[in-house]
Design a protein around this motif. Structure first.
Motif, PDB file in Angstrom:
ATOM      1  N   ILE A 293      66.949  37.100  65.589  1.00 34.67           N
ATOM      2  CA  ILE A 293      65.688  36.364  65.692  1.00 34.67           C
ATOM      3  C   ILE A 293      65.765  35.061  64.895  1.00 34.67           C
ATOM      4  O   ILE A 293      66.621  34.904  64.030  1.00 34.67           O
ATOM      5  N   SER A 294      64.850  34.124  65.172  1.00 31.90           N
ATOM      6  CA  SER A 294      64.853  32.819  64.505  1.00 31.90           C
ATOM      7  C   SER A 294      64.403  32.934  63.047  1.00 31.90           C
ATOM      8  O   SER A 294      63.843  33.955  62.634  1.00 31.90           O
ATOM      9  N   HIS A 295      64.612  31.843  62.269  1.00 33.31           N
ATOM     10  CA  HIS A 295      64.135  31.804  60.875  1.00 33.31           C
ATOM     11  C   HIS A 295      62.622  32.046  60.829  1.00 33.31           C
ATOM     12  O   HIS A 295      62.130  32.795  59.983  1.00 33.31           O
ATOM     13  N   PHE A 296      61.893  31.370  61.725  1.00 34.41           N
ATOM     14  CA  PHE A 296      60.430  31.489  61.735  1.00 34.41           C
ATOM     15  C   PHE A 296      59.994  32.919  62.029  1.00 34.41           C
ATOM     16  O   PHE A 296      59.121  33.467  61.360  1.00 34.41           O
ATOM     17  N   LYS A 297      60.625  33.539  63.025  1.00 36.98           N
ATOM     18  CA  LYS A 297      60.253  34.914  63.371  1.00 36.98           C
ATOM     19  C   LYS A 297      60.660  35.897  62.279  1.00 36.98           C
ATOM     20  O   LYS A 297      59.978  36.899  62.055  1.00 36.98           O
ATOM     21  N   ALA A 298      61.757  35.606  61.586  1.00 40.56           N
ATOM     22  CA  ALA A 298      62.163  36.465  60.462  1.00 40.56           C
ATOM     23  C   ALA A 298      61.118  36.412  59.353  1.00 40.56           C
ATOM     24  O   ALA A 298      60.729  37.444  58.791  1.00 40.56           O
ATOM     25  N   LEU A 299      60.635  35.179  59.043  1.00 42.89           N
ATOM     26  CA  LEU A 299      59.626  35.042  57.990  1.00 42.89           C
ATOM     27  C   LEU A 299      58.310  35.685  58.407  1.00 42.89           C
ATOM     28  O   LEU A 299      57.687  36.401  57.623  1.00 42.89           O
ATOM     29  N   THR A 300      57.869  35.453  59.656  1.00 46.67           N
ATOM     30  CA  THR A 300      56.589  36.019  60.089  1.00 46.67           C
ATOM     31  C   THR A 300      56.663  37.538  60.210  1.00 46.67           C
ATOM     32  O   THR A 300      55.672  38.231  59.954  1.00 46.67           O
ATOM     33  N   THR A 301      57.835  38.068  60.573  1.00 45.45           N
ATOM     34  CA  THR A 301      57.988  39.527  60.603  1.00 45.45           C
ATOM     35  C   THR A 301      57.880  40.099  59.191  1.00 45.45           C
ATOM     36  O   THR A 301      57.205  41.112  58.966  1.00 45.45           O
ATOM     37  N   ALA A 302      58.535  39.424  58.236  1.00 49.80           N
ATOM     38  CA  ALA A 302      58.446  39.860  56.836  1.00 49.80           C
ATOM     39  C   ALA A 302      57.021  39.705  56.314  1.00 49.80           C
ATOM     40  O   ALA A 302      56.493  40.594  55.627  1.00 49.80           O
ATOM     41  N   LEU A 303      56.380  38.577  56.642  1.00 44.80           N
ATOM     42  CA  LEU A 303      55.017  38.329  56.169  1.00 44.80           C
ATOM     43  C   LEU A 303      54.001  39.274  56.808  1.00 44.80           C
ATOM     44  O   LEU A 303      52.989  39.612  56.195  1.00 44.80           O
ATOM     45  N   SER A 304      54.273  39.699  58.041  1.00 43.34           N
ATOM     46  CA  SER A 304      53.316  40.592  58.695  1.00 43.34           C
ATOM     47  C   SER A 304      53.233  41.938  57.978  1.00 43.34           C
ATOM     48  O   SER A 304      52.230  42.651  58.093  1.00 43.34           O
ATOM     49  N   SER A 305      54.282  42.279  57.227  1.00 38.81           N
ATOM     50  CA  SER A 305      54.207  43.497  56.412  1.00 38.81           C
ATOM     51  C   SER A 305      53.620  43.208  55.036  1.00 38.81           C
ATOM     52  O   SER A 305      52.828  43.979  54.504  1.00 38.81           O
ATOM     53  N   THR A 306      53.999  42.057  54.447  1.00 43.81           N
ATOM     54  CA  THR A 306      53.519  41.770  53.087  1.00 43.81           C
ATOM     55  C   THR A 306      52.083  41.260  53.081  1.00 43.81           C
ATOM     56  O   THR A 306      51.314  41.557  52.169  1.00 43.81           O
ATOM     57  N   ILE A 307      51.714  40.441  54.106  1.00 41.72           N
ATOM     58  CA  ILE A 307      50.311  40.018  54.193  1.00 41.72           C
ATOM     59  C   ILE A 307      49.562  41.120  54.915  1.00 41.72           C
ATOM     60  O   ILE A 307      49.518  41.181  56.134  1.00 41.72           O
ATOM     61  N   GLY A 308      49.000  42.004  54.157  1.00 40.50           N
ATOM     62  CA  GLY A 308      48.292  43.149  54.715  1.00 40.50           C
ATOM     63  C   GLY A 308      47.239  43.610  53.726  1.00 40.50           C
ATOM     64  O   GLY A 308      46.569  42.813  53.089  1.00 40.50           O
ATOM     65  N   MET A 309      47.140  44.908  53.568  1.00 44.79           N
ATOM     66  CA  MET A 309      46.106  45.450  52.694  1.00 44.79           C
ATOM     67  C   MET A 309      46.354  45.147  51.223  1.00 44.79           C
ATOM     68  O   MET A 309      45.450  45.222  50.415  1.00 44.79           O
ATOM     69  N   GLY A 310      47.590  44.793  50.870  1.00 43.98           N
ATOM     70  CA  GLY A 310      47.850  44.379  49.492  1.00 43.98           C
ATOM     71  C   GLY A 310      47.055  43.145  49.119  1.00 43.98           C
ATOM     72  O   GLY A 310      46.677  42.954  47.961  1.00 43.98           O
ATOM     73  N   ASN A 311      46.786  42.299  50.121  1.00 43.33           N
ATOM     74  CA  ASN A 311      46.062  41.055  49.882  1.00 43.33           C
ATOM     75  C   ASN A 311      44.549  41.231  49.881  1.00 43.33           C
ATOM     76  O   ASN A 311      43.831  40.385  49.351  1.00 43.33           O
ATOM     77  N   ILE A 312      44.054  42.274  50.513  1.00 43.08           N
ATOM     78  CA  ILE A 312      42.608  42.487  50.602  1.00 43.08           C
ATOM     79  C   ILE A 312      42.192  43.666  49.726  1.00 43.08           C
ATOM     80  O   ILE A 312      41.420  43.515  48.788  1.00 43.08           O
ATOM     81  N   ALA A 313      42.744  44.843  50.013  1.00 42.81           N
ATOM     82  CA  ALA A 313      42.406  46.023  49.220  1.00 42.81           C
ATOM     83  C   ALA A 313      43.111  46.019  47.867  1.00 42.81           C
ATOM     84  O   ALA A 313      42.529  46.375  46.840  1.00 42.81           O
ATOM     85  N   GLY A 314      44.398  45.593  47.843  1.00 47.89           N
ATOM     86  CA  GLY A 314      45.176  45.596  46.599  1.00 47.89           C
ATOM     87  C   GLY A 314      44.595  44.682  45.545  1.00 47.89           C
ATOM     88  O   GLY A 314      44.504  45.041  44.362  1.00 47.89           O
ATOM     89  N   VAL A 315      44.196  43.482  45.952  1.00 44.74           N
ATOM     90  CA  VAL A 315      43.581  42.535  45.013  1.00 44.74           C
ATOM     91  C   VAL A 315      42.246  43.079  44.512  1.00 44.74           C
ATOM     92  O   VAL A 315      41.909  42.959  43.332  1.00 44.74           O
ATOM     93  N   ALA A 316      41.487  43.685  45.427  1.00 40.49           N
ATOM     94  CA  ALA A 316      40.194  44.267  45.035  1.00 40.49           C
ATOM     95  C   ALA A 316      40.375  45.371  43.993  1.00 40.49           C
ATOM     96  O   ALA A 316      39.616  45.459  43.025  1.00 40.49           O
ATOM     97  N   VAL A 317      41.406  46.194  44.184  1.00 38.24           N
ATOM     98  CA  VAL A 317      41.715  47.244  43.202  1.00 38.24           C
ATOM     99  C   VAL A 317      42.071  46.618  41.857  1.00 38.24           C
ATOM    100  O   VAL A 317      41.590  47.051  40.799  1.00 38.24           O
ATOM    101  N   ALA A 318      42.904  45.568  41.886  1.00 38.31           N
ATOM    102  CA  ALA A 318      43.333  44.906  40.647  1.00 38.31           C
ATOM    103  C   ALA A 318      42.142  44.356  39.874  1.00 38.31           C
ATOM    104  O   ALA A 318      42.048  44.519  38.649  1.00 38.31           O
ATOM    105  N   ILE A 319      41.211  43.713  40.554  1.00 35.52           N
ATOM    106  CA  ILE A 319      40.054  43.098  39.874  1.00 35.52           C
ATOM    107  C   ILE A 319      39.060  44.156  39.432  1.00 35.52           C
ATOM    108  O   ILE A 319      38.489  44.066  38.338  1.00 35.52           O
TER     109      ILE A 319
END
Length: 455
Positions: free
Chosen positions: A63-89
């Protein structure tokens, strides 16, 4: 269930002890110093790579560089960013966000090294197809005698890739935002219906393999980040008068730990706050855990450093931008002090506070896209881990385990799911970071060669 929840929490707390914090943060700082901060000077070049300036369809990879990054980001940009941050605060107050930032900045260096290694030391699976990831660069880079470390990563990777947190919080969001306000009773039956819909949707994508996953991710990730950015920007503009106050508090509270509400760690609440930030940061951007190198290792390139530079952008987008947006939305609306909500419910309260009639539904749309895109990528990671252990011809069996786990996650307490993945991530980080630190001098040498070639 309470007994099991207690056992899982004890496992997670034990795994996230001082040695792991030193390995992740100390190891990341060592990598920064070893490379003399060189990757950070090439951010502009990384964006050029991402835009496809250096793409060559004849390069090895899938896959391309862009698709590699978006595939990786589609796992990392998830509930860690919404629920995880809420838990931290909710646990640590505004200061937790500062330590998540530290985790992200150090994590950018870690991501560069791990993803460069994923291309430098690609191996072949039992079908003879080129593959990348910690399990492959451990064996190919360090030798066969290190294979037990690769097997350790793959075994825990199969558990860590299960979508239990995403599914759990998506179910909670649908219950809190859609079903309960409309008078629909929620319980085991409604949760199973949600799980069944997710199973059908996920099966269509993950059974199609990496190319279908990367195509879906490349379309969903940019749009979901943009939508979320616009919504949080509206919240910040609506509460503009208190934004400076809370932004400043992120820094002051990071060292005062005035709002930390749980047990101390290593002698005090400040240590506990730092651990909380690092732990939530690792859950959010996954730097040093080893998941993203599996996606970046599939990129079409014969220049390992290029993929490392692209991967380095991941923690910046994920934690420095998306997590910060979530944190500020929760802080400026004051819901972190006025409600006892946690996880996704706290973020939903922030959106409802500034956009009373439609805010929670717009968040629901974001949550749906965040969660579903994460489901696709994690399935790929899990099959890759199983392929390494029992062979590529049997890796499809993981998809069935994965689908069953969706049903389990929809009907299990959030704290148990979060602690399970936290603890497993910790055990994945051990082989990833040990092997990365051992192979780091080879990455530095490769970076110098690439820089000279550019010049």
């Amino acid at each position: 269930m309470k007994q099991l929840d207690h056992i899982v929490k004890a496992f997670s707390d034990y795994a996230w002890g001082l040695p792991l914090v030193i390995l992740l943060i100390g190891g990341g700082l060592y990598l920064l110093i070893l490379s003399r901060f060189l990757p950070f000077r090439f951010v502009g070049h990384a964006i050029q790579i991402l835009r496809g300036k250096y793409d060559d369809p004849n390069d090895p990879g899938q896959i391309s560089h862009f698709k590699a990054l978006t595939t990786a980001l589609s796992s990392t940009i998830g509930m860690g960013n919404i629920a995880g941050v809420a838990v931290a605060i909710s646990v640590g107050g505004p200061g937790a966000m500062f330590w998540m930032w530290v985790s992200a900045i150090v994590g950018m260096s870690t991501k560069f090294f791990t993803s460069t290694l994923a291309v430098m030391f690609r191996g072949k699976d039992s079908r003879g197809e080129l593959q990348g990831g910690p399990m492959y660069f451990i064996v190919e880079g360090l030798g066969k005698k290190w294979k037990p470390l690769a097997i350790m990563f793959s075994l825990f990777g199969m558990i860590g890739a299960l979508p239990v947190v995403n599914v759990n919080q998506l179910t909670q969001a649908i219950n809190d935002i859609v079903l309960v306000p409309n008078g629909i009773a929620v319980g085991l039956k409604s949760n199973l219906v949600i799980a069944l819909v997710l199973v059908l949707l996920t099966s269509v994508i993950i059974l199609g393999g990496l190319k279908r996953i990367s195509n879906a991710a490349s379309k969903m990730v940019p749009s979901m980040v943009l939508l979320y950015f616009v919504l949080v920007l509206f919240i910040l503009i609506s509460n503009y008068e208190v934004v400076p106050k809370y932004f400043t508090m992120i820094f002051t509270d990071a060292f005062g730990a005035n709002h930390y509400s749980k047990e101390p760690f290593f002698g005090g609440v400040l240590g506990a706050l730092i651990l909380l930030g690092v732990r939530r940061g690792a859950f959010s951007n996954e730097a040093g855990i080893g998941t993203a190198p599996m996606a970046h290792g599939a990129a079409k390139t014969d220049e390992p450093v290029r993929e490392g530079l692209v991967a380095m952008l991941g923690p910046a987008i994920d934690t420095l931008i998306v997590c910060t947006l979530t944190a500020l939305a929760i802080l400026v609306t004051g819901v972190w002090e006025t409600t006892s909500n946690n996880g996704i419910s706290l973020t939903a309260a922030a959106f409802a506070s500034s956009m009373p009639n439609y805010g929670k539904y717009l968040l629901m749309l974001c949550v749906l896209i965040f969660s579903v895109s994460s489901l696709f990528s994690y399935a790929y990671y899990g099959t890759k881990c199983m392929s390494f252990i029992i062979g590529a011809d049997k890796k499809h069996y993981y998809n069935y385990v994965y689908i069953i786990s969706i049903v389990l996650a929809a009907t299990t307490p959030f704290s148990m799911m979060l602690n399970l993945i936290d603890g497993t991530f910790a055990l994945m980080a051990i082989p990833t970071m040990i092997s990365t630190l051992a192979l780091a001098p080879k990455v530095v040498k490769e970076f110098k060669r690439y820089r000279n070639q550019l010049n």
